[in-house]
Design an enzyme around this catalytic site. Structure first.
Site, short mmCIF file in Angstrom:
data_model
loop_
_atom_site.label_atom_id
_atom_site.label_comp_id
_atom_site.label_asym_id
_atom_site.label_seq_id
_atom_site.Cartn_x
_atom_site.Cartn_y
_atom_site.Cartn_z
N ASP A 188 0.97 -1.10 -0.02
CA ASP A 188 -0.05 -0.03 -0.21
C ASP A 188 0.92 1.42 0.14
OD1 ASP A 188 0.49 -0.61 3.02
OD2 ASP A 188 -0.46 0.87 3.17
N HIS A 507 1.96 -8.88 -3.53
CA HIS A 507 0.96 -7.79 -3.25
C HIS A 507 1.47 -6.57 -3.11
CE1 HIS A 507 -3.04 -6.53 -1.80
NE2 HIS A 507 -2.26 -5.60 -0.94
N ASP A 537 1.93 -17.50 -3.86
CA ASP A 537 2.27 -16.54 -4.89
C ASP A 537 1.38 -15.83 -5.49
OD1 ASP A 537 4.06 -14.63 -5.97
OD2 ASP A 537 4.79 -16.23 -7.47
N GLU A 546 2.74 -9.93 0.63
CA GLU A 546 3.04 -8.60 0.46
C GLU A 546 4.40 -8.11 0.80
OE1 GLU A 546 0.21 -6.00 2.64
OE2 GLU A 546 1.29 -4.27 2.00
#
Ligand code: 9MR
Ligand code: 9MR
Ligand code: ZN
Length: 580
Positions: A188, A507, A537, A546
Site C-alpha cells: 500500500d 501484493h 504466490d 505482500e
C-alpha cells in the site's frame, strides 16, 4: 489478453492445481511433506555461498547419496552421503561445506533430478544486496522513480504530491501541511512513522556495522553524484519525511494515510485524500530514536543536517518527558495500517540514541534506568534481548547500541549482564537454526512478516560476534539468507527478481498496476504462516505475499554483512542500466 494477464491467469491456474494436488496426495510421511507442483524437492540457497562457511541443502524423498556438479562442464566436484533427519521421515541434509572452489554448481540426486543453480564465490551477495537496497529507492513517494534491471524499466511518476490534510489530527487544525516524501510502507502507499523510523533505524545500524563495505558503493540513485555515500542518501529520503511528521511542539503524527486502502493503481494515479493522524508517544519516541541516531551518522558528511536531526530529536524528547504515560493515536477514522504498539521499548530506544550521540550523563542515567526497569518487568519467559522482534518490539536497537558503545561511564555490571544476554540470544538463534531442516534461525515460528524477522536476526548474531567472536554466528547469518533464498519448504526464493523461482505476483500495487510481467525487483515477501507451507504466490494474499519496508530493511542489513566492495561495480553492472 496481454502477456502479463496471461501469466497471471496461468499462475492462478497453477494455484488451483496445487490445491488439487495437495488434496490428492496428502502427507508423504507422518510429518513429511506434500507433493506439490509449487515446490522443489532439492532445496538450496539459489544465490549461493562464500568460499568458507557451512553449505547445506535439504533433499526430500528417499535417497542415500548426493553429488555436486559443475553447472557448465557437468563434472562431479563433490560427492557424499546424505544425513537423514533423526525425526522427520524423508528429510535429508546434503552437507557440502568442504567444497570451496569458486564456480557455478547444481546438486544432483540420482533418480530425483537436480537442484537450482547456485554459485560459490565470496561476492555472491553483491547483486542481491544491490537489488534489495535499490528496492528501498523504488519505494520512494513524492518523486519519479526509475530503474532498469534485466532490460525492464520499473518506473512511476511523482506521486502523492498533495500530502496531506490536517482534518483528522484530533486538534482544531485544518487545511494542509507538507508531508511529501518518504517511502511507501509496503504494497500500500501509506506512510507510517512507527514502521518508517524502525526501518531507517535498522539501516542506520547497518551503516554503523558495515560502513567499511558500504561507503564506497555506487548504488545508482539520483544523489549518486553528491559527496554523501549513496546508502546514507537513501536513508535521508525517509528522514526528511519523518522531519515533516513533527508538529511545531514536538509531537509526532502517528501516520499519514488515506482513510482506507485503495485499489491497484500506480501511485501517481492514486487520488484518494491523505490525512495526518493524531500523534502518539510511540511514534514520537521512534522519531527521537532515529533522528538522534542520524545526527551522529551524518555529522561527518553534513554537519548542518546532523544538527537539524539532533535539534528535532531533542524537541520531541521534551514532549515525551511531559507525557510519561502512554498516549495512543485515535485512528478510528482510518482503516489502513495501525502499527499500534506500547511505547516502553520505543522510549528505551530513543534514550539510547540520545546518549550515544551526545554522551550526556542525563541520558545515560535514564537509559540505564530503563534497562534495569526492563529487567525488573521481565517475566522469566521473555529474555532481555529478544530473539524474535519486529516493529512492535524495538528495545534490541537500544540494547545493541548500549552494549557496543565505546563511550565511558556505563555501569559495568549492567554491561556484563546484557553481554551475557546478547550471547545467549545468539545461541538460541544458532540452536534453532541447527535444529531446523532448513536452517531457519526463527525455528518454527510463523506469522505475518516472519521472513523479515528471519533476516533481522542477523543483527543479533552480528552484535554477539562483536562481543565474542564465534564462527557459528557467521554461519547462522548465512543460514538466514540461505533460508530466504531457497533453502525452505518451497525450494524457491522469497525475494522478487532474485534467485530461483522468486515470487511473481507479490501484493504490491505497482507490480499489479504496471504493464510489465515481472514484479518490481528486490522485495522480500512476508512469508508463510500460520504454517511453513502456507505461502501463496498470489497478489491477493497480502497476509503472506505482500512486501514491506521493515522486511526489506532487515534483508538489506543481513546482506550488507556480506557485501564485497572491491568487486561490487563489476558484479552489479550486468543487471542494471540506469540513465543516471
Ligand atoms: O492492500 C492492503 C495491504 O497493504 C494490507 O497489509 C492489508 C491488511 O491491512 O490490507 C490490504 O488491503 C485489503 C483490505 O484490508 C481489504 N480489502 C482488500 C484489500 C486488498 O486488496
Ligand atoms: O507488518 C505488520 C504485521 O506485523 C501485522 O501483523 C499486520 C496486521 O496488522 O500489519 C503488517 O503491516 C502492514 C500495515 O499494517 C499496512 N501496510 C502493509 C503492512 C505489511 O503487510
Ligand atoms: Zn507516493
Amino acid at each position: 489478453m496481454n502477456c502479463k494477464l496471461a501469466i497471471r491467469s496461468l499462475a492462478r491456474g497453477l494455484g488451483l492445481a496445487v490445491c488439487w494436488q495437495a488434496l490428492c496426495h496428502p502427507a508423504y510421511g507422518n510429518e513429511g511433506f506434500e507433493r506439490r507442483t509449487d515446490v522443489e524437492l532439492i532445496r538450496v540457497n539459489s544465490i549461493g555461498f562464500p568460499l568458507v562457511g557451512e553449505k547445506m541443502a535439504t533433499i526430500l524423498g528417499k535417497c542415500s547419496e548426493f553429488r555436486v556438479q559443475n553447472a557448465t562442464s557437468k563434472d562431479t566436484v563433490f560427492r557424499d552421503e546424505v544425513r537423514t533427519h533423526p525425526t522427520l521421515p524423508n528429510v535429508n541434509t546434503a552437507d557440502f561445506s568442504d567444497l570451496s572452489t569458486p564456480g557455478r554448481y547444481r546438486i544432483v540426486v540420482e533418480g530425483m533430478g537436480t537442484s537450482a543453480e547456485f554459485e560459490i564465490n565470496d561476492s555472491v551477495f553483491n547483486r542481491p544486496f544491490y537489488r534489495c537496497f535499490h528496492a528501498m529507492y523504488l519505494s520512494r513517494c513524492g518523486a519519479t522513480v526509475y530503474s532498469k534491471q534485466d532490460g525492464h524499466e520499473f518506473k512511476h511518476d511523482a506521486c502523492h504530491l498533495a500530502d496531506g490534510l490536517l482534518a483528522h489530527t484530533g486538534t482544531s487544525s485544518d487545511g494542509t501541511k507538507d508531508g511529501v516524501g518518504g517511502w511507501h510502507d509496503a504494497g500500500d502507499y501509506n506512510k507510517y512513522v512507527v514502521n518508517g523510523a524502525f526501518t531507517a533505524g535498522m539501516l542506520l545500524t547497518a551503516w554503523e556495522h558495515f560502513a567499511g563495505a558500504l561507503e564506497p558503493l555506487d548504488l545508482r540513485i539520483p544523489e549518486s553524484d553528491n559527496k554523501t555515500p549513496d546508502f546514507l542518501d537513501e536513508i535521508r529520503w525517509e528522514l526528511e519525511w519523518l522531519l515533516k511528521m513533527q508538529r511545531p511542539d514536538g509531537r509526532i503524527f502517528h501516520k499519514l494515510s488515506a482513510l482506507r486502502f485503495g485499489g491497484a493503481k500506480l501511485p501517481e494515479n492514486d487520488e484518494a485524500k491523505r490525512y495526518f493522524s493524531p500523534w502518539s508517544t510511540a511514534a514520537t519516541a521512534d522519531f527521537v530514536a532515529v533522528l538522534a541516531h542520524a545526527s551522529r551518522v551524518y555529522r561527518k558528511y553534513d554537519a548542518e543536517f546532523s544538527k537539524r536531526c539532533l535539534d528535532a530529536a531533542k524537541l520531541s524528547y521534551e514532549i515525551l518527558k511531559l507525557h510519561e504515560g502512554e498516549v495512543t493515536a485515535d485512528l478510528t477514522k482510518f482503516s489502513t495500517g495501525a502499527y499500534s504498539t506500547t511505547d516502553r521499548d520505543d522510549r528505551l530506544w530513543a534514550t539510547s540514541q540520545l546518549w550515544e550521540s551526545t554522551g550526556k550523563t542525563e541520558f545515560l542515567n535514564e537509559l540505564e534506568e530503563r534497562i534495569r526497569q526492563r529487567y525488573d518487568l521481565l517475566e522469566a519467559s521473555e529474555p532481555a534481548i529478544q530473539a524474535d522482534w519486529d516493529w512492535k518490539q524495538v528495545s534490541n536497537l537500544g540494547m545493541f547500541t548500549y552494549v557496543l558503545s565505546q563511550r565511558h561511564g556505563r555501569d559495568t555490571r549492567l554491561v556484563n549482564r546484557l553481554t551475557a544476554d546478547v550471547l545467549s540470544s545468539a545461541d538460541t538463534i544458532v540452536n534453532r537454526s541447527a535444529n531446523h531442516p532448513y536452517g531457519r534461525p526463527l525455528g518454527d515460528r510463523y506469522y505475518w512478516g516472519c521472513n523479515g524477522t528471519v533476516a533481522r536476526l542477523a543483527m543479533n548474531l552480528e552484535v554477539a560476534d562483536r562481543l565474542s567472536a564465534r564462527s557459528s554466528y557467521r554461519h547462522t547469518q548465512l543460514h538466514a539468507l540461505s533460508h530466504l533464498l531457497g533453502w525452505n519448504d518451497y525450494g524457491r526464493s522469497y525475494v522478487t527478481g532474485v534467485g530461483h523461482r522468486p515470487p511473481q505476483l507479490p501484493h504490491d500495487r505497482r507490480s499489479m498496476a504496471d504493464k510489465l510481467v515481472p514484479p518490481w525487483p528486490g522485495y522480500l515477501i512476508g512469508g508463510p504462516w500460520p504454517k511453513s507451507t502456507d505461502w501463496q504466490d498470489s497478489e491477493h494474499d497480502y497476509k503472506t505475499n505482500e512486501i514491506a519496508i521493515n522486511w526489506n530493511g532487515a534483508i538489506v542489513y543481513a546482506l550488507a554483512a556480506f557485501v564485497k566492495a572491491d568487486t561490487f561495480a563489476a558484479d552489479v553492472k550486468p543487471i542494471y542500466s540506469s540513465p543516471n
